[in-house]
Each structure stands twice: as C-alpha cells, then as structure tokens.
Design a protein around this motif. Structure first.
Motif, PDB file in Angstrom:
ATOM      1  N   GLU A  21      -1.229 -10.335  21.216  1.00 60.08           N
ATOM      2  CA  GLU A  21      -0.398  -9.965  20.075  1.00 60.08           C
ATOM      3  C   GLU A  21      -0.309 -11.094  19.055  1.00 60.08           C
ATOM      4  N   ASP A  22      -0.276 -12.342  19.576  1.00 63.52           N
ATOM      5  CA  ASP A  22      -0.189 -13.481  18.666  1.00 63.52           C
ATOM      6  C   ASP A  22      -1.426 -13.608  17.793  1.00 63.52           C
ATOM      7  N   HIS A  23      -2.523 -13.110  18.216  1.00 58.87           N
ATOM      8  CA  HIS A  23      -3.774 -13.256  17.472  1.00 58.87           C
ATOM      9  C   HIS A  23      -4.109 -12.027  16.634  1.00 58.87           C
ATOM     10  N   GLN A  24      -3.149 -11.035  16.509  1.00 61.59           N
ATOM     11  CA  GLN A  24      -3.425  -9.841  15.715  1.00 61.59           C
ATOM     12  C   GLN A  24      -3.314 -10.075  14.214  1.00 61.59           C
ATOM     13  N   GLY A  25      -2.595 -11.093  13.726  1.00 59.65           N
ATOM     14  CA  GLY A  25      -2.479 -11.392  12.305  1.00 59.65           C
ATOM     15  C   GLY A  25      -1.371 -10.593  11.628  1.00 59.65           C
ATOM     16  N   PRO A  26      -1.168 -10.751  10.311  1.00 58.56           N
ATOM     17  CA  PRO A  26      -0.084 -10.091   9.582  1.00 58.56           C
ATOM     18  C   PRO A  26      -0.286  -8.600   9.342  1.00 58.56           C
ATOM     19  N   GLY A  27      -1.461  -8.074   9.535  1.00 54.52           N
ATOM     20  CA  GLY A  27      -1.687  -6.646   9.319  1.00 54.52           C
ATOM     21  C   GLY A  27      -1.770  -6.308   7.833  1.00 54.52           C
ATOM     22  N   CYS A  28      -1.306  -5.085   7.439  1.00 55.42           N
ATOM     23  CA  CYS A  28      -1.420  -4.635   6.037  1.00 55.42           C
ATOM     24  C   CYS A  28      -0.187  -4.908   5.202  1.00 55.42           C
ATOM     25  N   MET A  29       0.793  -5.652   5.698  1.00 48.63           N
ATOM     26  CA  MET A  29       2.007  -5.902   4.935  1.00 48.63           C
ATOM     27  C   MET A  29       1.743  -6.636   3.614  1.00 48.63           C
ATOM     28  N   PRO A  30       0.916  -7.690   3.567  1.00 47.32           N
ATOM     29  CA  PRO A  30       0.644  -8.340   2.271  1.00 47.32           C
ATOM     30  C   PRO A  30       0.017  -7.397   1.256  1.00 47.32           C
ATOM     31  N   ALA A  31      -0.862  -6.521   1.725  1.00 50.20           N
ATOM     32  CA  ALA A  31      -1.494  -5.566   0.804  1.00 50.20           C
ATOM     33  C   ALA A  31      -0.462  -4.605   0.224  1.00 50.20           C
ATOM     34  N   ILE A  32       0.491  -4.154   1.059  1.00 47.18           N
ATOM     35  CA  ILE A  32       1.542  -3.251   0.585  1.00 47.18           C
ATOM     36  C   ILE A  32       2.423  -3.942  -0.449  1.00 47.18           C
ATOM     37  N   ILE A  33       2.782  -5.207  -0.170  1.00 42.62           N
ATOM     38  CA  ILE A  33       3.628  -5.954  -1.117  1.00 42.62           C
ATOM     39  C   ILE A  33       2.895  -6.161  -2.435  1.00 42.62           C
ATOM     40  N   ALA A  34       1.615  -6.499  -2.352  1.00 40.97           N
ATOM     41  CA  ALA A  34       0.835  -6.705  -3.575  1.00 40.97           C
ATOM     42  C   ALA A  34       0.716  -5.416  -4.384  1.00 40.97           C
ATOM     43  N   LEU A  35       0.516  -4.299  -3.684  1.00 41.80           N
ATOM     44  CA  LEU A  35       0.414  -3.010  -4.374  1.00 41.80           C
ATOM     45  C   LEU A  35       1.713  -2.638  -5.063  1.00 41.80           C
ATOM     46  N   ALA A  36       2.846  -2.895  -4.371  1.00 40.50           N
ATOM     47  CA  ALA A  36       4.154  -2.603  -4.974  1.00 40.50           C
ATOM     48  C   ALA A  36       4.394  -3.458  -6.209  1.00 40.50           C
ATOM     49  N   ALA A  37       4.032  -4.738  -6.130  1.00 36.93           N
ATOM     50  CA  ALA A  37       4.199  -5.622  -7.288  1.00 36.93           C
ATOM     51  C   ALA A  37       3.326  -5.177  -8.450  1.00 36.93           C
TER      52      ALA A  37
END
Length: 262
Positions: free
Chosen positions: A42-58
């Motif tokens: 689990e520690d090596h799975q990374g942040p996932g798609c959350m940064p992409a969602i935040i960037a899209l919202a911005a």
C-alpha cells in the motif's frame, strides 16, 4: 502395565498430528509476515488520481472566471442596445396598458420615443444609458396611473362615504405624495407597500397585481394614511401641491441621469 498397553492408549496417529512447541512459533511468525507485506504494498501505490482531479477543478474554475469576465465586458459594451430593447419591448407596452389618464399617457409615450431616438442616434454613451435605465426603474410611472385612479374614486365617492372635508384631506395627501416623487424622495418600490391594500393578483400575468374594482372605502383610507406617512417622512409641506406632471418628471430624470452630447 506393559509397554504394549501404553502404546494402545496413545495411538500413533494422534501423536503425529499434535504440533510440537518448536513448530508453533515458526507458524505464527510466518502468518505475521503477511500484514507487513500488505502494508508495504500500500505504501508503494502512490497518490493515485487525486492531483489530476484537483488540477482539473482548478482549470475549470479558471475557465468559468474568464468566461464570466468576457460576458460581463460584452454586456457593458452593449448597454445602450439593451436599453433600447427594454424600452421598446417592455417599457412602452407597460405604459400603454397602464392606468394613466389619456393625456399623461400620451405625454409619457412621447418622452419615451424621444429617448429612443436619442439612444439610436448615438447621443448617449453606454454608461449614460445604464444610468438612465436605473433612474427610470425607480420612477413610479405605472403606479402613477393607479394613484390617478385612486383620485378619481375619491372624487366620485358619495358624501355618505367621504365627506367634503375628508375628500379634500385625502386629495391633499395624494398631492404631497406626488411632490415627494418629483423631489426624488419616494420611489417605485415605496408604492408597492403603499398600494397593497387596493391591489389583487393579476388573473392574466403571474407575479403582478392589478387595482381592485370597485375600491373599498376603508382600503382607500388605509392607502391615504400610508401616503401621509411617506410624505411626512420625506418632509413635504402639508399643503396642496398643484401642477405636478409625470411626463415632466420623466424628462427631468432622463436629463439628470445623463450628460447630453449636443
């Protein structure tokens, strides 16, 4: 008891199936390693798609902001055009359908047409047109017709309903109210509360009101009381005020709200 008897009491199958003390720790250690492996994965799975969602919202927010800014700029550049459409499509038809007496109605229509001619010929800048429309919005042109109808009802009322003295006092308070409008101290939104006792919802236009027919004596008296209160608040002299014309007030409001480019 012989050795053979002891072996019969403890069959060899049961002895072989029982774990030894040395085997138990090794089994628990093996099972204990599994959660550590899952945590490590689990520690090596990374942040996932959350940064992409935040960037899209911005990015969406920026696009909406720019779109609103452009639309606002376009609207401000076309304020004269919007004013012309409002006067022709809404204001004039309302004047024609109002309760203004025929002479006042024709004078107001003439003033509106004169204003339209000046707007179409480029006599006003966009900011001037916006100021004119704001002034006309506060001017009680349509409500003026209802006040004239109220005056007619008072004049026509029998003396059993209104004595001569009460008629005179009522008409004086109405003249004070007109003077307050002329002095720019009472506005169209004040008339909404003032005329409420003698209005009913319109049967044809949702959200609008029409004058009651016939007018009730007590409701007329309530309107007069409210008119006196408005005039007192506006510090209008308690006397008759003659010669107040809504078309002249209209022209004065247009002149005051703009700078003519002659």
């Amino acid at each position: 008891m012989t050795d053979g008897d002891q072996k019969e009491d403890h069959p060899s199958g049961q002895l072989e199936n029982q774990p030894t003390p040395l085997q138990q720790p090794s089994t628990s250690a093996e099972t204990g390693n599994k959660p550590d492996d899952s945590i490590s994965n689990e520690d090596h799975q990374g942040p996932g798609c959350m940064p992409a969602i935040i960037a899209l919202a911005a990015l969406t927010g920026i696009v909406i902001f720019i779109t609103c800014a452009v639309m606002t700029w376009v609207i401000f550049q076309k304020r004269t055009e919007l004013a012309i459409r409002t006067l022709e499509g809404a204001y004039l038809p309302q004047v024609e359908q109002s309760l203004l007496d025929p002479e006042s109605k024709q004078e107001v229509i003439r003033e509106v047409n004169d204003l339209l001619t000046k707007m179409k010929s480029g006599r006003f800048e966009d900011w001037q047109s916006a100021g004119i429309m704001q002034s006309l919005q506060k001017l009680p042109v349509f409500q003026w017709g209802e006040i004239q109808a109220l005056e007619a009802a008072i004049n026509e009322a029998p003396e059993t309903s209104f004595s001569k003295e009460e008629k005179s006092e009522s008409l004086k308070q109405i003249s004070r109210l007109k003077r307050a409008v002329e002095l720019n101290k009472v506005f169209s939104f004040d008339f909404e509360t003032l005329l409420d006792p003698i209005r009913i919802p319109s049967p044809t236009t949702p959200g609008s009101f029409v004058l009651k027919r016939p007018l009730d004596d007590e409701e007329i008296r309530e309107v007069i009381r409210r008119a006196k209160s408005l005039s007192d608040r506006s510090e209008i002299a308690d006397q008759f005020h003659e010669g107040i014309d809504i078309s002249e007030i209209f022209a004065e409001q247009v002149q005051r709200a703009s700078i003519l480019q002659d």
